[in-house]
Motif scaffolding. Structure first.
Motif, PDB file in Angstrom:
ATOM      1  N   THR A 152       6.149 -43.544  -0.755  1.00  0.00           N
ATOM      2  CA  THR A 152       5.144 -43.206  -1.751  1.00  0.00           C
ATOM      3  C   THR A 152       4.721 -44.461  -2.514  1.00  0.00           C
ATOM      4  O   THR A 152       5.540 -45.341  -2.794  1.00  0.00           O
ATOM      5  CB  THR A 152       5.666 -42.105  -2.706  1.00  0.00           C
ATOM      6  N   ASN A 153       3.426 -44.560  -2.785  1.00  0.00           N
ATOM      7  CA  ASN A 153       2.861 -45.685  -3.541  1.00  0.00           C
ATOM      8  C   ASN A 153       3.338 -47.027  -2.984  1.00  0.00           C
ATOM      9  O   ASN A 153       3.806 -47.895  -3.726  1.00  0.00           O
ATOM     10  CB  ASN A 153       3.210 -45.556  -5.027  1.00  0.00           C
ATOM     11  N   LYS A 155       2.893 -50.122   0.479  1.00  0.00           N
ATOM     12  CA  LYS A 155       1.932 -50.696   1.417  1.00  0.00           C
ATOM     13  C   LYS A 155       2.630 -51.575   2.449  1.00  0.00           C
ATOM     14  O   LYS A 155       3.746 -52.044   2.239  1.00  0.00           O
ATOM     15  CB  LYS A 155       0.857 -51.488   0.672  1.00  0.00           C
ATOM     16  N   ILE A 174       3.847 -39.565   4.058  1.00  0.00           N
ATOM     17  CA  ILE A 174       3.196 -40.816   3.649  1.00  0.00           C
ATOM     18  C   ILE A 174       2.269 -40.461   2.503  1.00  0.00           C
ATOM     19  O   ILE A 174       1.246 -39.788   2.700  1.00  0.00           O
ATOM     20  CB  ILE A 174       2.389 -41.443   4.812  1.00  0.00           C
ATOM     21  N   ASN A 175       2.607 -40.870   1.286  1.00  0.00           N
ATOM     22  CA  ASN A 175       1.872 -40.447   0.100  1.00  0.00           C
ATOM     23  C   ASN A 175       1.446 -41.671  -0.724  1.00  0.00           C
ATOM     24  O   ASN A 175       2.291 -42.481  -1.127  1.00  0.00           O
ATOM     25  CB  ASN A 175       2.770 -39.543  -0.758  1.00  0.00           C
ATOM     26  N   CYS A 177      -0.184 -44.407   0.065  1.00  0.00           N
ATOM     27  CA  CYS A 177       0.164 -45.661   0.733  1.00  0.00           C
ATOM     28  C   CYS A 177      -1.042 -46.326   1.389  1.00  0.00           C
ATOM     29  O   CYS A 177      -2.056 -45.684   1.656  1.00  0.00           O
ATOM     30  CB  CYS A 177       1.237 -45.414   1.801  1.00  0.00           C
ATOM     31  N   GLN A 178      -0.888 -47.615   1.658  1.00  0.00           N
ATOM     32  CA  GLN A 178      -1.906 -48.401   2.363  1.00  0.00           C
ATOM     33  C   GLN A 178      -1.258 -49.152   3.516  1.00  0.00           C
ATOM     34  O   GLN A 178      -0.187 -49.748   3.348  1.00  0.00           O
ATOM     35  CB  GLN A 178      -2.550 -49.434   1.431  1.00  0.00           C
ATOM     36  N   VAL A 201       0.378 -36.762   5.775  1.00  0.00           N
ATOM     37  CA  VAL A 201      -0.293 -37.922   5.176  1.00  0.00           C
ATOM     38  C   VAL A 201      -1.223 -37.431   4.082  1.00  0.00           C
ATOM     39  O   VAL A 201      -2.015 -36.505   4.287  1.00  0.00           O
ATOM     40  CB  VAL A 201      -1.110 -38.702   6.230  1.00  0.00           C
ATOM     41  N   SER A 204      -3.744 -41.578   1.173  1.00  0.00           N
ATOM     42  CA  SER A 204      -3.391 -42.831   1.844  1.00  0.00           C
ATOM     43  C   SER A 204      -4.531 -43.317   2.717  1.00  0.00           C
ATOM     44  O   SER A 204      -5.348 -42.525   3.201  1.00  0.00           O
ATOM     45  CB  SER A 204      -2.133 -42.638   2.695  1.00  0.00           C
ATOM     46  N   VAL A 207      -3.678 -45.581   7.903  1.00  0.00           N
ATOM     47  CA  VAL A 207      -2.425 -45.096   8.497  1.00  0.00           C
ATOM     48  C   VAL A 207      -2.652 -44.888   9.988  1.00  0.00           C
ATOM     49  O   VAL A 207      -3.669 -44.316  10.400  1.00  0.00           O
ATOM     50  CB  VAL A 207      -1.961 -43.779   7.845  1.00  0.00           C
ATOM     51  N   THR A 227      -7.010 -38.678   2.209  1.00  0.00           N
ATOM     52  CA  THR A 227      -6.676 -39.480   3.391  1.00  0.00           C
ATOM     53  C   THR A 227      -7.953 -40.078   3.982  1.00  0.00           C
ATOM     54  O   THR A 227      -8.936 -39.367   4.188  1.00  0.00           O
ATOM     55  CB  THR A 227      -5.982 -38.620   4.461  1.00  0.00           C
TER      56      THR A 227
END
Length: 392
Positions: A152-153, A155, A174-175, A177-178, A201, A204, A207, A227
């Motif tokens: 989470t959060n 990259k 996947i929360n 995220c980059q 997801v 984000s 991904v 997303t």
């Protein structure tokens, strides 16, 4: 200054290359008290190894050797002092057998505010069957259940060669995220296990999910609000509920989903194939610029589905219509067999009809005969061979 003789120069270079400063710092969980054998909770040892790796100013490796390690909840918290941490797992991480221990926590293993973490190999055993039984009994009093693995959060994340078994709830999330790459992952849970999505997801961008096999009791991949720039390729799904965008529109103010490619997928005995699902009530959400390409359906109940009237339990939405705008969705080269006569269903919002739907080279049969299609409030075009006959 005279130069060193060549053999000495080579030895000097080898020495430098093998010196600790030239290698990633190594942190074995055994050094911090982790004990294989599955009886002792090794959560504190894993947390201590992470703390050291995170504090390292150079690249770091956390190593989990072969064996079974019992773990309670572990939070791998960033930010760290370096952006290159490898978590290499050769063993199996086992959640508590009593589902109540972590069942009320949202996560079992969570990485938060990290950059440049690679999780490689290993098996996660969520031991979720006890909680599934509790939920199926209908007696109530069951905890919601924990997600096995969440980033989470964060990259610049990679998850490679991981196996996730029998999660209480979602397997991998996947929360926020980059730049995340999930590759060579295997997810396995009973086909009747509740809410055990394979990979979820949301919120984000950038991904990628590649070369993975997912069999579970809910969506193989679920794509939530917020997303964008998602690429899914070479994924086998089954059992499960398919690859789903949604559900979207649960909240009245919600981020949309856009720029999603799902290609070279196989669905076997699943409830759905390629699905977009939105709540039947007002929302600012949307789903646009979606490409579903090169999919094979093997006895799938709903191979192609847009459902904009999702209303579980018929609560909080009867009589309302979905505010989620669905547009520019392409289905290209979709073949195989449907387990029901209705293989293509576009049940769109009455207020905001689906637009820009494209069917190209679609061939779906039911019981060795052409299947059927149904459209409601859906607009678009068909080209190439399209079977069942397009209802757009």
């Amino acid at each position: 200054m005279a130069s060193l003789p060549l053999p000495i120069t080579i030895l000097f270079i080898i020495f430098l290359a093998s010196s600790p400063s030239a290698r990633a710092a190594q942190f074995s969980v055994l050094s911090y008290g982790a004990k294989p054998g599955g009886r002792t909770d090794s959560a504190k040892a894993f947390a201590a190894a992470w703390s050291q790796a995170c504090a390292s100013t150079g690249p770091a490796t956390i190593y989990v050797p072969k064996g079974s390690f019992s773990l309670g909840q572990v939070k791998f918290q960033g930010p760290c002092k370096n952006n290159a941490i490898l978590v290499r797992i050769d063993g199996t991480l086992v959640a508590p057998s009593d589902y109540k221990v972590i069942g009320s926590a949202e996560n079992w293993l969570i990485f938060e505010h990290v950059n440049g973490v690679t999780l490689s190999g290993g098996i996660l055993d969520g031991q979720g069957a006890g909680l599934w039984s509790c939920k199926k009994s209908g007696k109530g009093g069951c905890p919601r259940g924990a997600t096995s693995l969440e980033f989470t959060n964060s990259k610049n994340i990679a998850i490679t060669g991981l196996t996730s078994l029998n999660s209480q709830m979602f397997h991998i999330v996947i929360n926020g995220c980059q730049n995340v790459k999930v590759q060579g992952v295997k997810v396995s849970a009973d086909g009747n296990s509740p809410n055990t999505d394979g990979i979820h997801v949301q919120l984000s961008t950038a991904v990628t999910i590649l070369n993975s096999r997912i069999g579970t009791g809910d969506d193989c991949v679920s794509i939530g609000p917020g997303t964008s720039n998602l690429w899914i390729e070479n994924v086998a799904c089954g059992p499960g509920h398919g690859i789903s965008i949604g559900s979207l529109g649960k909240e009245s103010q919600e981020a949309g989903v856009q720029d999603v490619t799902v290609k070279t997928t196989t669905f076997t005995g699943t409830q759905n194939g390629l699905r977009i699902k939105t709540w039947g009530r007002p929302s600012t959400g949307f789903a646009r610029n979606i490409l579903f390409q090169h999919a094979v359906m093997n006895n799938v109940q709903n191979p192609i589905l847009i459902d904009q009237n999702y209303c579980p339990g018929e609560k909080n939405c009867p009589g309302q219509v979905s505010g989620v705008k669905v547009s520019d969705v392409t289905y290209q080269d979709i073949h195989g067999t449907s387990a029901t006569e209705l293989a293509v269903k576009f049940d769109c919002s009455k207020k905001y009809p689906c637009t820009g739907i494209k069917l190209q080279d679609v061939k779906l049969t039911y019981d060795n005969k052409p299947a059927e299609a149904l459209c409601s409030h859906a607009g678009g075009v068909a080209s190439g061979t399209v079977q069942p006959t397009s209802c757009l």
